[in-house]
Design an enzyme around this catalytic site. Sequence first.
Site, PDB file in Angstrom:
ATOM      1  N   LYS A  22       0.830  -1.203   0.000  1.00 54.74           N
ATOM      2  CA  LYS A  22       0.000   0.000   0.000  1.00 54.74           C
ATOM      3  C   LYS A  22       0.862   1.249   0.000  1.00 54.74           C
ATOM      4  O   LYS A  22       0.652   2.175  -0.790  1.00 54.74           O
ATOM      5  CB  LYS A  22      -0.906  -0.021   1.229  1.00 54.74           C
ATOM      6  CG  LYS A  22      -1.482   1.322   1.654  1.00 54.74           C
ATOM      7  CD  LYS A  22      -2.138   1.190   3.012  1.00 54.74           C
ATOM      8  CE  LYS A  22      -2.671   2.498   3.566  1.00 54.74           C
ATOM      9  NZ  LYS A  22      -1.674   3.529   3.817  1.00 54.74           N
ATOM     10  N   ASN A  23       1.859   1.303   0.896  1.00 56.45           N
ATOM     11  CA  ASN A  23       2.653   2.510   1.069  1.00 56.45           C
ATOM     12  C   ASN A  23       3.600   2.771  -0.092  1.00 56.45           C
ATOM     13  O   ASN A  23       4.196   3.846  -0.160  1.00 56.45           O
ATOM     14  CB  ASN A  23       3.436   2.435   2.384  1.00 56.45           C
ATOM     15  CG  ASN A  23       2.537   2.524   3.598  1.00 56.45           C
ATOM     16  OD1 ASN A  23       1.450   3.095   3.534  1.00 56.45           O
ATOM     17  ND2 ASN A  23       2.956   1.940   4.702  1.00 56.45           N
ATOM     18  N   ARG A  93      -4.222  10.748   3.628  1.00 57.94           N
ATOM     19  CA  ARG A  93      -3.092  11.659   3.692  1.00 57.94           C
ATOM     20  C   ARG A  93      -2.111  11.449   2.539  1.00 57.94           C
ATOM     21  O   ARG A  93      -1.466  12.393   2.084  1.00 57.94           O
ATOM     22  CB  ARG A  93      -2.363  11.474   5.027  1.00 57.94           C
ATOM     23  CG  ARG A  93      -1.233  12.456   5.237  1.00 57.94           C
ATOM     24  CD  ARG A  93      -0.563  12.219   6.573  1.00 57.94           C
ATOM     25  NE  ARG A  93       0.386  13.275   6.872  1.00 57.94           N
ATOM     26  CZ  ARG A  93       1.624  13.294   6.429  1.00 57.94           C
ATOM     27  NH1 ARG A  93       2.057  12.329   5.652  1.00 57.94           N
ATOM     28  NH2 ARG A  93       2.445  14.285   6.743  1.00 57.94           N
ATOM     29  N   CYS A 117      -6.044   8.253   8.872  1.00 58.35           N
ATOM     30  CA  CYS A 117      -6.313   7.629  10.166  1.00 58.35           C
ATOM     31  C   CYS A 117      -6.103   8.619  11.304  1.00 58.35           C
ATOM     32  O   CYS A 117      -5.258   9.511  11.223  1.00 58.35           O
ATOM     33  CB  CYS A 117      -5.388   6.421  10.370  1.00 58.35           C
ATOM     34  SG  CYS A 117      -5.829   4.979   9.395  1.00 58.35           S
ATOM     35  N   ARG A 122       0.534  14.220  12.215  1.00 55.59           N
ATOM     36  CA  ARG A 122       1.173  13.923  10.928  1.00 55.59           C
ATOM     37  C   ARG A 122       1.262  15.180  10.048  1.00 55.59           C
ATOM     38  O   ARG A 122       0.805  15.231   8.916  1.00 55.59           O
ATOM     39  CB  ARG A 122       0.419  12.808  10.186  1.00 55.59           C
ATOM     40  CG  ARG A 122       0.213  11.584  11.056  1.00 55.59           C
ATOM     41  CD  ARG A 122       0.198  10.311  10.295  1.00 55.59           C
ATOM     42  NE  ARG A 122      -0.968  10.145   9.462  1.00 55.59           N
ATOM     43  CZ  ARG A 122      -1.238   9.032   8.785  1.00 55.59           C
ATOM     44  NH1 ARG A 122      -0.423   8.010   8.864  1.00 55.59           N
ATOM     45  NH2 ARG A 122      -2.311   8.932   8.025  1.00 55.59           N
ATOM     46  N   ASP A 125       4.907  19.792   7.623  1.00 57.73           N
ATOM     47  CA  ASP A 125       5.863  20.892   7.690  1.00 57.73           C
ATOM     48  C   ASP A 125       7.163  20.569   6.960  1.00 57.73           C
ATOM     49  O   ASP A 125       7.729  21.415   6.260  1.00 57.73           O
ATOM     50  CB  ASP A 125       6.194  21.233   9.149  1.00 57.73           C
ATOM     51  CG  ASP A 125       4.984  21.753   9.910  1.00 57.73           C
ATOM     52  OD1 ASP A 125       3.909  21.884   9.287  1.00 57.73           O
ATOM     53  OD2 ASP A 125       5.108  22.018  11.112  1.00 57.73           O
ATOM     54  N   ASP A 306       3.756   0.897  12.098  1.00 51.92           N
ATOM     55  CA  ASP A 306       2.640   0.180  11.487  1.00 51.92           C
ATOM     56  C   ASP A 306       2.535  -1.276  11.953  1.00 51.92           C
ATOM     57  O   ASP A 306       1.534  -1.940  11.676  1.00 51.92           O
ATOM     58  CB  ASP A 306       2.753   0.216   9.958  1.00 51.92           C
ATOM     59  CG  ASP A 306       2.221   1.513   9.375  1.00 51.92           C
ATOM     60  OD1 ASP A 306       1.707   2.350  10.137  1.00 51.92           O
ATOM     61  OD2 ASP A 306       2.318   1.692   8.149  1.00 51.92           O
ATOM     62  N   VAL A 328       6.401   7.519  17.182  1.00 56.11           N
ATOM     63  CA  VAL A 328       6.067   8.103  15.889  1.00 56.11           C
ATOM     64  C   VAL A 328       4.716   8.815  15.917  1.00 56.11           C
ATOM     65  O   VAL A 328       4.607   9.996  15.584  1.00 56.11           O
ATOM     66  CB  VAL A 328       6.101   7.035  14.776  1.00 56.11           C
ATOM     67  CG1 VAL A 328       5.784   7.651  13.419  1.00 56.11           C
ATOM     68  CG2 VAL A 328       7.483   6.361  14.736  1.00 56.11           C
ATOM     69  N   ARG A 398      -8.704  -0.003   3.967  1.00 56.34           N
ATOM     70  CA  ARG A 398      -7.726   0.924   3.409  1.00 56.34           C
ATOM     71  C   ARG A 398      -6.399   0.243   3.099  1.00 56.34           C
ATOM     72  O   ARG A 398      -5.649   0.724   2.240  1.00 56.34           O
ATOM     73  CB  ARG A 398      -7.473   2.083   4.382  1.00 56.34           C
ATOM     74  CG  ARG A 398      -8.636   3.060   4.527  1.00 56.34           C
ATOM     75  CD  ARG A 398      -8.209   4.260   5.343  1.00 56.34           C
ATOM     76  NE  ARG A 398      -7.008   4.848   4.763  1.00 56.34           N
ATOM     77  CZ  ARG A 398      -6.063   5.470   5.456  1.00 56.34           C
ATOM     78  NH1 ARG A 398      -6.158   5.574   6.758  1.00 56.34           N
ATOM     79  NH2 ARG A 398      -5.013   5.978   4.835  1.00 56.34           N
TER      80      ARG A 398
END
Length: 424
Positions: A22-23, A93, A117, A122, A125, A306, A328, A398
């Site tokens: 997915k990522n 995101r 999520c 998150r 910046d 994750d 995180v 997702r």
Amino acid sequence: MEVIRVEGGHRLEGEVRVAGAKNSALKLMAATILAPGPNLLTNVPDISDVHIMGKVLKRLGARIEVQGKHELLIDTTDVDKWETPYELVVKMRASTAVMGPLITRFGRAIVAMPGGCQIGERKIDMHILGLEALGVKFDYDHGNIHATTPDGLTGTDVTLEFASVGATENLMMAAVCAKGTTTIDNAAREPEIVDLANMLNEMGAKVRGAGSPLIQIEGVEKLHPVEHTVVGDRIEAGSFIAMGGMTGDTIRVCGFKPRNLGLVIRKFQQIGLELKEDSDGVVVSRPGELHPVDIQTLPFPGFPTDMQPQVTAMLTLANGSSIVTENVFENRFVFCGEMLRMGADITIEGHHAIIHGVKGLSGAPVAAPDLRAGAALVMSGLVADGYTTVSNIHYIDRGYEDFVQKLTGLGAHVERLDLPEDDD
């Protein structure tokens, strides 16, 4: 209301193949904007986040053809817009990944502030600070980020305050056609970064050092379309390995490179799992009890955030006490309240979870607060006494393709139900 209902206590066996990552897939889809023409992506997971990214690209003018369940032909020839729709970006995101490609192709982009999520702020910046160093100017208006490049993009040295995956990816995609050379110091090192760099290089980019803290990108004039296969999903693989470990059964998890799990595999072994690796996956078994361990999440090659909920769930049944430290995302322990409903003994102190192992869990109605927590709650239901009903399963959709089907294929008693909503 759709839910996943799990009946605990059934043996798992057999083989499960994980989908493409997915990522990685979401960022590779965004990268097709950089190369006008038909790009073919294979091993693309059939999940809701991919569907949302597809809608984003279509709104920008891309044409997408599904060729088989896991192949997408993305033609970005006619992309002529540079504004991403709020109603899609707010759902995911990762949609902000189109910012770098749009800036490269059009010299401008309008991107809604992101959603996703509920596991932390998150902020983006670092994306903005890095892109500013390349010559991007930003303005903010009515919840949108407006990016322009009045003097074009120029390569420079960028040092990230934190090894952010998203910032590294956006900078890479903005720098591939910038004038001169860009150096990203303290770059993210995840396997998905390497997958993106490989695809960019196949397109004609000159990216070196992906997978290390120092990435160098020498700008080129233009890129061309390619065919690329998405790397296997290490987080989905880790989730199924954790399920086999939690139930104590022997299963094979394939379709990924075990080296991409790195520290996760070592921690699994400390917990008491036996893992036999091959080039395409692992066989997991557990000959004895679960052992307590201490874990802290960190960017790759550290322990991935994750995988934290899945391992936290496993440690609720360990013979002893464990401490899990989340470095995180500040809201990642929200799901522990749901685990308490199932009989877990977890105390939260700041960004630490103190887990005292219990003899067993009890089935209960629970709600998934995010993607990985949803998988962890279903996983807990596999060993709980009685039935566990998990709601908010749109989070699971997702990131996990055919989740229920894969579990039933291993012998789990799991079903997806559409329950009537309460009138209250």
